[in-house]
Write an enzyme that holds these catalytic residues in place. Structure first.
Site, PDB file in Angstrom:
ATOM      1  N   LYS A 260       1.023  -1.131   0.058  1.00  0.00           N
ATOM      2  CA  LYS A 260      -0.004  -0.223  -0.021  1.00  0.00           C
ATOM      3  C   LYS A 260       0.839   1.096   0.045  1.00  0.00           C
ATOM      4  CE  LYS A 260      -2.771   2.872   2.531  1.00  0.00           C
ATOM      5  NZ  LYS A 260      -3.291   3.316   3.907  1.00  0.00           N
TER       6      LYS A 260
ATOM      7  N   GLY B 221      -7.216   9.733   9.081  1.00  0.00           N
ATOM      8  CA  GLY B 221      -7.542  10.071  10.792  1.00  0.00           C
ATOM      9  C   GLY B 221      -8.714  11.164  11.123  1.00  0.00           C
TER      10      GLY B 221
ATOM     11  N   ALA C  52      -9.271   5.746   3.677  1.00  0.00           N
ATOM     12  CA  ALA C  52      -8.758   7.092   4.532  1.00  0.00           C
ATOM     13  C   ALA C  52     -10.130   8.044   4.638  1.00  0.00           C
ATOM     14  CB  ALA C  52      -7.861   7.866   4.111  1.00  0.00           C
TER      15      ALA C  52
ATOM     16  N   ASN D 200      -9.006   2.586   9.162  1.00  0.00           N
ATOM     17  CA  ASN D 200      -8.342   2.104  10.422  1.00  0.00           C
ATOM     18  C   ASN D 200      -9.040   2.842  11.503  1.00  0.00           C
ATOM     19  OD1 ASN D 200      -6.684   1.801  12.615  1.00  0.00           O
ATOM     20  ND2 ASN D 200      -4.722   1.544  11.265  1.00  0.00           N
TER      21      ASN D 200
END
Lengths: 265, 73, 265, 73, 265, 265, 73, 73
Positions: free
Chosen positions: E107, E168, E194, E216
């Protein structure tokens, strides 16, 4: 430049037979000072300004009286019934407001809940009926429900004032579809009242085709209320003209704005 | 001043004794209020005619609300 | 009324040392007639107008020349490189535009794809570097990517022109966050270019803090382009002032705009 | 007119024969174009000096692009 | 009930010839504990999990090694190049990751800016070209620019991974139009990477037609990561099925869902 | 895999003392065939299905009877009063529905307008009061007005069913703020009814914290209703779990998901 | 131990002296690391063959990076 | 058949003559309807007890509505 001072031709806003050039109405609450309020109202270009009916604070005598700061020959005073939680109270306040002697108009509020200040529509319709029968020109602050708006019109409201979002929230136009639908279906003017937080909120609201906007906190609670008043004036006019001008269609593909032929080799 | 010469009214939510014989005009003058800027509700009825303020004598038990326009949205 | 003709004080827009009072720039393509174009541009209040560089159509002689309809002493002409699909072509068109003799400015487009007219950022950065070194004032039409915007600034762009949405789409400001981020991080002016479809799009775009907007189709393809030009002028000014005035905070609870005390009993 | 007195140029993408000895000015005049509104690119180089249009003689094989400003966004 | 355990038939996700049943890929960072991570990954149903390449912390020996907690025979490990700010570094990390011996996939991240973690697309395209030529299967983390996505495909990327919003941030799918356009134009799989903050973000992203999602923080930073992992699994499957099922058309008028005839009199 | 078949623990949905495992309720109208309806309902996992009360079409005898296709021992039948334009009619239909003998529940509709199918809230509150007093469990279809919702609760509604958008429109959740506010303030369950057009609409609706969703057209009018029913089932479960898991905070800056230390030199 | 029997290497960013003659395997064992979970980069080249760790002797000036997989997104 | 042996009822919005003496059960059977799936409203009152269908004789002027559940949302 001539273009800047000649506004585009538009029908005046007509409510209960009275004509207004400005489609922006403003409140008089929550300003840091009377001077700031006066200046902001002037910058807004508004002709209609709302006022609340409250007890004289005997300790301060006339001090809180808004008429010390607003010229009632220059502005059209629209008394509200803010703070009333049932039809009877609202009717009482409306009558007191009328007795001040300026006009027979009332911005009718019958609040149903303290946390959201959303209207009690049943009480609102009832109060509208009573007051319209007494000769009032009722501008009814309501939610964005079409059926309630239709009932208010039937009850004799001179204008219907659905909210953009709750009073003082600044959340903007939460449901453009609902407002557009109300405008399409009513014959009396539709003035969106409450929730407009910044200029683009005002602009997009006017683009739904409504007849005007009433606001207070969006101006008074801005960092610079006078400048924001000016911004709101421009935004209302911009949105109105954009509505009248009929926007371009949206396209999911790009279309060049420069010619595609005449390229060099 | 003997109490028999006073009447007790309720004025904007507070109990107040005023001399018997006072009119609305007397009261407003005493309070330093400009009658033209005030709306008077007496016992739940609006006193519409400001010219009549001279003729409305305050009676014991009267409930008065003096209201005016303040800033609001 | 004085308030209506005295615009609020604002710094002028400064690009490459040149000052502009209007923060709205407009294109000259796609109008129904030259007269409509002229009238719309006047109504827009724009000082900068973009033009394309194309072959003379020998069969029509000077007929297509935009200078027949635009006074170059009144408007600042900004030649674009629309239709160029690589850096070399864009550089060639930029030089031809400069040779017309008006100024050293170019609205630089290096298109990467016919369907979306999105920029080829690699070619764009390269052409910016070459042209800046030749003394051009490069206003670079780009996507809404911060990194590309930073590279364009480093390459010498006089202004960076991220899109609101694809050229001619009218989809409005698709990613306010991206535009706001670009504005925060660049030192050169940020002029949003492309995609604005109606007045509220212009207003909300200016509220992100950008320095100006360039548009064409949003005006030219409206039902009434002259009125829409006026709407866009007002909307840009409204959004600018709202940004400077700092909007009220959003609140998920309602806050009365009329006093909560002083109620009757 | 004998062909030997013509030169063949490429003008805005089309092949065209013009009399030998024509200058850029002659050509623009023949085309009815106002030199002040036109930019001339000759063999991929811009002829910057409009006053020089009189002195630029068209040669066989010249590639000319006459461009101007049109409406665009 | 049979319906609950029999998933609807769908083509597997195929990247570089390898088939996956799950369209959700997850990261392994930012969990409160390895146990929480393991449980969340299991609840997510993911087959592909990303890992970062970092120096051994000699003071802690193997302690930080993710392989202490992840069974590489059960999960397909996808090494990333997070933290790399130019093509050379990214290539170096990719090679190190491959040398761990699990697979030839990477990635690929080439970051352009610390504040936004947005990709440097020029470096990204270059690194993709180099690594693809070395036999890597490159899954390239990129912005939502179509042109860059096309260049990555041309450079040999096995999959293109545009962002929903910055890493994030949890801002969700900021520009559905851009993602939809990328999916329409590419032949290689499009995996959105993301910015997904909650289940509805994942659902609406899949409804754009993309092939999968990698996330994530949306899971790891939720109040209850394991439950959120489950929610994300369901949401990805829901969005995928809704896309395949083709949603009803939107209508601005209401249409009864019960019959309008057969009413009593 | 175990994770796929073990749903996360959640309290059951409890309405009027009755427990349901599924938070998705579905209608039975507008399907292409009874077989498609049956299959879609099964795929939806719904336990509660709504039905309308209509005259027998004597020419077709029992043909239109939904009970030919739905097993009333497997599904909980919820009769609606669709098509009723005043409280009296709605009460009449509710009683007829109850007389069918399955249960005392009614999905109460009192429609105020044919074009939008929006509820007449005054009639709705009145009918709720009458029916609740007769022992009905009233699930009241209403608009997204908090005050009306509170009045319905006071009138004895067992659940309040605000709309996402008009019936059959597929416009999705137009006003999440309003729905969230209603959920926060009511004690009885809040089931969003009408307007959900695709899976992400269902997911984001559940994320507002509401107790369930009822839909019909969103499934029946999809290209593949059975697959969409499955998508809706998953989306409701996804949104519910995301709500319970508490989403990560939104941030306008990026935060790496891989460690920032341990980089090579 | 006389210094002449040491070599100075750079290991994961830190300078370290190790006995002359140590191999990668010796080093990893000394560090308590499992060679199967580690990737070794020596002087910017990856030592791909883990079986060769026994045969790679550390030399003065060697720059080593020992990396492994950690949690990341 | 003499008209005196018929009664006229209104059935689901249509006027219909049925033999005097018919009960609800007779009518439903004649219509081919399963009584268990039907709700009968007679003169605006629901006939709740299906066992009573045998005993309810149709009278001249009766207004009957036979309803059942159909697909709806």
């Amino acid at each position: 430049m001539a273009a800047l001072t000649t506004p585009m031709v538009d029908k005046p806003l007509v409510i209960a037979g009275r004509e207004f050039r400005s489609r922006l109405m403003v409140g008089t609450g929550k300003y840091a000072s009377p001077a700031q309020m006066t200046e902001a109202i002037e910058a807004s270009g508004a002709e209609v300004v709302t006022v609340a009916v409250r007890r004289v604070d005997l300790a301060r005598r006339d001090a809180g009286n808004i008429l010390n700061h607003l010229d009632p020959t220059r502005y059209f005073l629209l008394a509200n019934t803010a703070g009333c939680y049932n039809a009877d109270d609202a009717i009482r306040y409306a009558r007191l407001g009328r007795a001040a002697g300026f006009n027979e108009w009332v911005k009718l509020e019958v609040i149903g809940d303290e946390g959201t200040l959303l209207p009690d529509t049943a009480g609102l319709i009832e109060a509208t009926r009573v007051l319209a029968a007494e000769g009032f020109q009722v501008l009814a602050y309501t939610n964005d429900d079409l059926i309630t708006a239709l009932r208010l019109e039937s009850a004799g409201a001179a204008a219907v004032m659905p909210l953009a979002s709750p009073i003082g929230s600044g959340l903007g136009l939460l449901n453009p579809y609902a407002i557009r639908t109300i405008k399409t279906r009513l014959r009396v003017p539709v003035i969106v009242d409450a929730g407009v937080g910044t200029a683009s909120d005002a602009c997009v609201t006017m683009e739904q085709g409504v007849d005007g906007i009433l606001m207070n906190t969006g101006i008074a609670a801005a960092g610079d209320p006078v400048r924001m008043a000016n911004a709101m004036r421009l935004a209302v006019e911009a949105g109105r003209n954009a509505y009248l001008a009929r926007r371009m269609p949206r396209r999911e593909i790009a279309v060049p704005s420069s010619p595609v032929d005449g390229m060099l080799e | 001043m003997p109490t028999s010469t006073l009447v007790t009214i309720r004025l904007n939510g507070e109990t107040r004794d005023v001399p018997m014989g006072w009119t609305l005009s007397t009261l407003l003058a005493d309070l330093g209020l400009d009658a033209r800027l005030i709306v008077v509700e007496r016992n739940r009825e609006i006193v519409r005619d400001r010219n009549a303020f001279d003729e409305v004598t305050l009676l014991d038990g009267d409930v008065l609300e003096l209201v005016h326009f303040v800033g609001g949205g």
